[in-house]
Design an enzyme around this catalytic site. Structure first.
Site, short mmCIF file in Angstrom:
data_model
loop_
_atom_site.label_atom_id
_atom_site.label_comp_id
_atom_site.label_asym_id
_atom_site.label_seq_id
_atom_site.Cartn_x
_atom_site.Cartn_y
_atom_site.Cartn_z
N LEU A 12 0.84 -1.20 0.00
CA LEU A 12 0.00 0.00 0.00
C LEU A 12 0.87 1.25 0.00
O LEU A 12 1.54 1.56 0.97
CB LEU A 12 -0.94 0.00 1.21
N HIS A 13 0.85 1.96 -1.12
CA HIS A 13 1.61 3.20 -1.27
C HIS A 13 0.76 4.16 -2.09
O HIS A 13 -0.36 3.82 -2.49
CB HIS A 13 2.98 2.93 -1.92
N GLY A 14 1.26 5.35 -2.34
CA GLY A 14 0.49 6.40 -3.00
C GLY A 14 -0.20 5.98 -4.29
O GLY A 14 -1.38 6.24 -4.49
N ALA A 17 -2.96 3.58 -3.37
CA ALA A 17 -3.99 4.23 -2.57
C ALA A 17 -4.85 5.20 -3.37
O ALA A 17 -6.03 5.36 -3.09
CB ALA A 17 -3.35 4.96 -1.38
#
Length: 157
Positions: A12-14, A17
């Site tokens: 889960l990263h930018g 997300a």
């Protein structure tokens, strides 16, 4: 109900997300990885990266399988994030036919790996797991972001 399963070593990263969550509109994100589930620092970072309005669960592969097999999750649109192809394979085996398609995004370079696509590096262990996974799920695609052209797994196997 599983609506999307993605292999991404950053989980889960930018990019996930924002871009992927906007594309698939899940009710919940399930991070399934043994290391992440036991690392308090990672869990805190994932909770900070979680988009508003989306639930988040961080589980071991075994516990993620139990959660996905629970009838209470049938109506929840779940976006699964795993760190490795091996994690995806274990989870698919644990959940039967719930995961029909796997998306492979970023897989960083590691010892013994070779670049199979611009952001995907795999070693023999990864490729072996990928072949087995391919024999179980109906579709495996490699794609970094939703707007990018999908590459069918057969091109790298």
């Amino acid at each position: 109900m599983v609506i999307f399963c993605r292999v991404d070593d950053r989980m889960l990263h930018g990019q996930v997300a924002v871009t992927w969550v906007n594309q698939i509109a899940p009710d919940a994100i399930l991070i399934a990885n043994d290391e992440a589930a036991t690392n308090e620092m990672s869990k805190m970072a994932f909770k900070m990266a979680k988009p508003a309005g989306v639930k988040l669960a961080i589980k071991t592969i075994k516990d993620a399988g139990i959660l996905l097999n629970d009838p209470r999750t049938e109506k929840t649109k779940i976006f699964i994030l795993v760190k490795t192809v091996q994690d995806a394979l274990e989870l698919v085996k644990a959940t039967g036919s719930q995961i029909k398609k796997v998306n492979i995004g970023g897989v960083k370079k590691k010892e013994g790996s070779r670049q199979v696509l611009p952001n995907v590096h795999m070693n023999e262990k990864d490729l072996k797991a990928l072949r087995e996974l391919h024999s179980i799920v109906s579709r495996i695609e490699l794609q970094m972001v939703p707007g990018e052209t999908k590459t069918d797994v057969n091109k790298i196997l």
